[in-house]
Scaffold this motif. Structure first.
Motif, PDB file in Angstrom:
ATOM      1  N   CYS A 155      -5.120  54.990  45.354  1.00 19.90           N
ATOM      2  CA  CYS A 155      -6.063  56.109  45.413  1.00 19.90           C
ATOM      3  C   CYS A 155      -7.480  55.572  45.627  1.00 19.90           C
ATOM      4  O   CYS A 155      -7.961  54.783  44.816  1.00 19.90           O
ATOM      5  N   PRO A 156      -8.178  56.000  46.678  1.00 19.68           N
ATOM      6  CA  PRO A 156      -9.507  55.454  46.960  1.00 19.68           C
ATOM      7  C   PRO A 156     -10.531  55.683  45.844  1.00 19.68           C
ATOM      8  O   PRO A 156     -11.539  54.993  45.788  1.00 19.68           O
ATOM      9  N   GLN A 193      -8.155  57.462  40.853  1.00 18.53           N
ATOM     10  CA  GLN A 193      -7.807  58.552  39.930  1.00 18.53           C
ATOM     11  C   GLN A 193      -6.614  58.103  39.087  1.00 18.53           C
ATOM     12  O   GLN A 193      -5.603  57.643  39.642  1.00 18.53           O
ATOM     13  N   CYS A 198      -3.807  58.943  38.059  1.00 20.72           N
ATOM     14  CA  CYS A 198      -2.768  59.969  38.220  1.00 20.72           C
ATOM     15  C   CYS A 198      -1.588  59.682  37.294  1.00 20.72           C
ATOM     16  O   CYS A 198      -0.936  60.607  36.805  1.00 20.72           O
ATOM     17  N   ASN A 221     -12.644  62.900  39.037  1.00 21.23           N
ATOM     18  CA  ASN A 221     -12.509  63.485  40.367  1.00 21.23           C
ATOM     19  C   ASN A 221     -13.280  64.796  40.465  1.00 21.23           C
ATOM     20  O   ASN A 221     -12.777  65.859  40.104  1.00 21.23           O
ATOM     21  N   LEU A 278      -9.044  68.529  46.487  1.00 20.55           N
ATOM     22  CA  LEU A 278      -8.077  67.446  46.750  1.00 20.55           C
ATOM     23  C   LEU A 278      -6.656  67.810  46.338  1.00 20.55           C
ATOM     24  O   LEU A 278      -5.702  67.314  46.927  1.00 20.55           O
ATOM     25  N   CYS A 304      -5.597  66.601  49.882  1.00 25.54           N
ATOM     26  CA  CYS A 304      -5.632  65.134  49.907  1.00 25.54           C
ATOM     27  C   CYS A 304      -4.423  64.608  50.681  1.00 25.54           C
ATOM     28  O   CYS A 304      -3.321  65.158  50.573  1.00 25.54           O
ATOM     29  N   HIS A 348      -2.825  62.197  49.996  1.00 27.24           N
ATOM     30  CA  HIS A 348      -2.034  61.566  48.919  1.00 27.24           C
ATOM     31  C   HIS A 348      -1.528  60.158  49.251  1.00 27.24           C
ATOM     32  O   HIS A 348      -0.337  59.911  49.310  1.00 27.24           O
ATOM     33  N   TYR A 349      -2.489  59.259  49.416  1.00 22.28           N
ATOM     34  CA  TYR A 349      -2.148  57.847  49.644  1.00 22.28           C
ATOM     35  C   TYR A 349      -1.324  57.311  48.468  1.00 22.28           C
ATOM     36  O   TYR A 349      -0.506  56.416  48.612  1.00 22.28           O
ATOM     37  N   CYS A 350      -1.576  57.901  47.290  1.00 16.64           N
ATOM     38  CA  CYS A 350      -0.857  57.509  46.078  1.00 16.64           C
ATOM     39  C   CYS A 350       0.649  57.672  46.263  1.00 16.64           C
ATOM     40  O   CYS A 350       1.435  56.831  45.820  1.00 16.64           O
ATOM     41  N   ARG A 381       0.024  64.841  44.175  1.00 14.15           N
ATOM     42  CA  ARG A 381      -1.035  65.806  44.512  1.00 14.15           C
ATOM     43  C   ARG A 381      -0.713  67.183  43.935  1.00 14.15           C
ATOM     44  O   ARG A 381      -1.575  67.837  43.352  1.00 14.15           O
ATOM     45  N   LYS A 429      -1.434  67.398  40.383  1.00 12.71           N
ATOM     46  CA  LYS A 429      -2.878  67.534  40.103  1.00 12.71           C
ATOM     47  C   LYS A 429      -3.207  69.028  40.092  1.00 12.71           C
ATOM     48  O   LYS A 429      -3.925  69.527  39.238  1.00 12.71           O
ATOM     49  N   VAL A 458     -10.843  62.045  50.331  1.00  9.62           N
ATOM     50  CA  VAL A 458     -10.862  61.093  49.215  1.00  9.62           C
ATOM     51  C   VAL A 458     -11.348  59.715  49.666  1.00  9.62           C
ATOM     52  O   VAL A 458     -11.980  58.988  48.893  1.00  9.62           O
TER      53      VAL A 458
HETATM   54  S1  SF4 Z   1      -3.673  62.984  45.558  1.00  2.97           S
HETATM   55 FE1  SF4 Z   1      -5.450  61.943  46.451  1.00  2.97          FE
HETATM   56  S2  SF4 Z   1      -7.018  62.023  44.843  1.00  2.97           S
HETATM   57 FE2  SF4 Z   1      -5.064  62.475  43.885  1.00  2.97          FE
HETATM   58  S3  SF4 Z   1      -4.367  60.483  43.118  1.00  2.97           S
HETATM   59 FE3  SF4 Z   1      -3.463  60.799  45.163  1.00  2.97          FE
HETATM   60  S4  SF4 Z   1      -4.877  59.771  46.599  1.00  2.97           S
HETATM   61 FE4  SF4 Z   1      -5.965  60.074  44.641  1.00  2.97          FE
END
Ligand code: SF4
Ligand code: FAD
Ligand code: SF4
Length: 487
Positions: free
Chosen positions: A67-68, A71, A73, A96, A102, A106, A108-110, A126, A129, A437
């Motif tokens: 996550c840039p 966060q 998560c 955040n 987001l 987002c 969602h690189y996570c 995401r 969230k 993000v």
């Molecule tokens: S959804 Fe986006 S802001 Fe939320 S943890 Fe993943 S990359 Fe980060």
């Protein structure tokens, strides 16, 4: 074996991975394409808890590293799994300031880094969230620390500028954000309402209301007054340039100025803001990125039963758009014409078609993508009454002179140098980037550099980000965290 030999404790069995995601329900295509209602349904509380329970709480939080804005998560997912939605909302908002946006848009690189992806579908990080904000108390405001009595100007109220305002506001700096438009959010304003709305930006911005952050709209810095006036005459001790890429690129082919040819950014923004746009029954969108995906889906809704074709010069495999958006467009019945490049827009008083040439893929270019090569004698015309050009954006650098030595990224974002993004002029920083993000992540790094710069001026050590919700928790990297991955 002797009586007192020590028996090694049995290794705990690795947690079991459940590869199947709790489905995210989508609005049926037939209904959703008649208007701009939201496509993705939120999880119910029960669904969110079930999905969160799939997370195995990795010792090394791969998701957080990806996550840039780092966060945490993993932690909000743990709290959702326990049914503690208030706690989850607090963790989400603590790190955040654009969480309402987001949790809907987002990239969602996570999730790409989530270990569960190795065996099945990654945790819906995401969407969880979103559940934390939907069911937890998200009605919180950020709390400033003791005033630092130093002023910072931020130019541009997109994600990078808003993140900077939050980062410095909670540290006690006095921030003024100058925005050329009448609305805030930058390119987020062009994201169609079936994904997010301006109201989401305002929900996030409202949480900044107790910080010493002033928003000045309708002011184009660089054109209305020079950038250095801010530091020379107006008493700002640092400046953050986050002007993004607010103008569109053109195709550079004949016929582009014909009535019926619309730049994608203007088209999307006007639709979002209720400004009338004229879309016919035969629409061609040119491009292959996220803006093109939003344009085809928006054009479909605006054409009220019309036919929308996407023309892209490479193949589906090379499309830079988010796979979720490509899937959405395919699902809604958009026609894709791959390996076609526009030669000219055809028509007399109005658009009547797009002349295209077939392409084949040649060797990879410098960026590793295979370059399209024209196929001789392959010209055809796609009849249409509307053309939407979605081939990229660029920065408007009016008034941002060579003394700043701004570097342009491959996608056109202007930035300073190094981890802190300082320009060639001391005290002036510049950043932003290719997703919401990602842009926030660059602002997070620049904020640390600006804080270090201003702290040195006060003769004090740099101040780490305090708990923005006024609690005792300093910004922390979660246990097991090693380093951010910036892709
Ligand atoms: S959804 Fe986006 S802001 Fe939320 S943890 Fe993943 S990359 Fe980060
Ligand atoms: C149609 C579309 C869909 C997208 N969808 C997604 C998505 O789903 N998920 C995602 O993560 N990203 C998405 N993006 C990308 C994302 O919006 C951008 O990466 C992000 O907004 C960049 O943030 P930024 O702050 O760097 O710049 P910007 O968002 O471009 O903000 C810059 C701001 O500066 C202002 N400005 C410019 N010059 C001046 C000046 N001289 N004086 C004052 N103000 C100035 C501009 O008006 C603007 O408000 C999308 C982009 C588009 C166009
Ligand atoms: S990587 Fe996936 S499974 Fe591991 S903590 Fe993050 S969300 Fe949970």
């Amino acid at each position: 074996m002797s009586a007192d030999a020590v028996v090694a404790p049995a290794k705990p069995a690795p947690p079991k991975l459940n590869p199947v995601r709790v489905p995210i329900v989508e609005e049926p295509v037939a209904e959703r394409t008649t208007d701009f209602r939201e496509v993705l349904h939120a999880y119910s509380k029960e669904e969110a808890i079930l999905e969160a329970k799939r997370c195995i709480q990795c010792r090394r939080p791969w998701c957080v590293e990806a996550c840039p804005i780092t966060q945490d998560c993993r932690e909000y997912i743990r709290l959702v799994a326990d049914g503690d939605f208030d706690g989850a909302a607090r963790v989400t908002l603590r790190e955040n300031p654009l969480a309402t946006c987001l949790c809907k848009v987002c990239y969602h690189y996570c999730e790409d880094s989530c270990v569960v992806k190795k065996k099945g579908v990654p945790i819906a990080i995401r969407h969880l969230k979103r559940a934390s904000l939907d069911y937890g108390n998200s009605d919180l405001v950020y709390v400033p620390s003791k005033p630092k009595n130093q002023r910072v100007a931020v130019i541009g109220a997109g994600p990078a500028g808003l993140m900077m305002a939050w980062e410095l506001g909670v540290r006690g700096y006095s921030v003024t954000v100058f925005e050329q438009e009448r609305r805030y959010g930058g390119l987020m304003q062009t994201i169609p309402a079936y994904r997010m709305t301006d109201a989401d930006v305002e929900t996030d911005r409202k949480r900044l209301s107790d910080l010493d952050v002033t928003f000045v709209d309708g002011t184009k810095v660089g054109k209305e007054f020079p950038v250095d006036k801010l530091t020379r005459e107006d008493g700002y001790q640092a400046v953050f340039i986050s002007i993004g890429t607010s103008t569109h690129r053109t195709l550079g082919v004949p016929g582009e100025s014909l009535p019926g040819v619309l730049p994608a950014l203007d088209f999307l923004k006007n639709v979002n803001h209720g400004i009338p746009v004229t879309v016919g029954k035969q629409v061609v969108v040119i491009g292959g990125g996220d803006v093109a995906m939003d344009s085809v889906r928006t054009a479909l809704r605006e054409s009220h039963g019309g036919h929308v074709t996407l023309v892209y010069r490479r193949s589906r495999q090379e499309m830079p758009a988010d796979p979720e958006e490509i899937h959405g467009a395919e699902h809604e019945g958009i026609t894709f014409q791959f390996l076609r490049a526009p030669l000219r827009i055809v028509g007399n008083a109005h658009v009547e078609g797009v002349a295209v040439q077939a392409m084949e893929l040649g060797p990879p270019d410098a960026g590793g993508r295979r370059s399209p090569v024209p196929v001789a004698g392959s010209e055809t015309t796609i009849p249409c009454d509307t053309v939407i050009v979605a081939v990229g954006q660029k920065a408007d650098l009016t008034g941002f002179g060579p003394e700043l030595d701004l570097k342009l990224t491959s996608q056109g974002w202007p930035e300073g140098k190094g981890k802190g993004f300082e320009t060639a002029v001391p005290g002036i920083f510049a950043a932003g980037g290719r997703s919401v993000v990602y842009a926030m992540g660059t602002a997070m790094d620049a904020a640390n550099a600006i804080d270090a710069y201003l702290s040195a001026k006060r003769g004090e050590p740099a101040s780490p980000r305090p708990d923005p919700l006024g609690g005792p928790e300093k910004f922390h990297l979660p246990p097991g965290y090693t380093a951010p991955i910036r892709v």
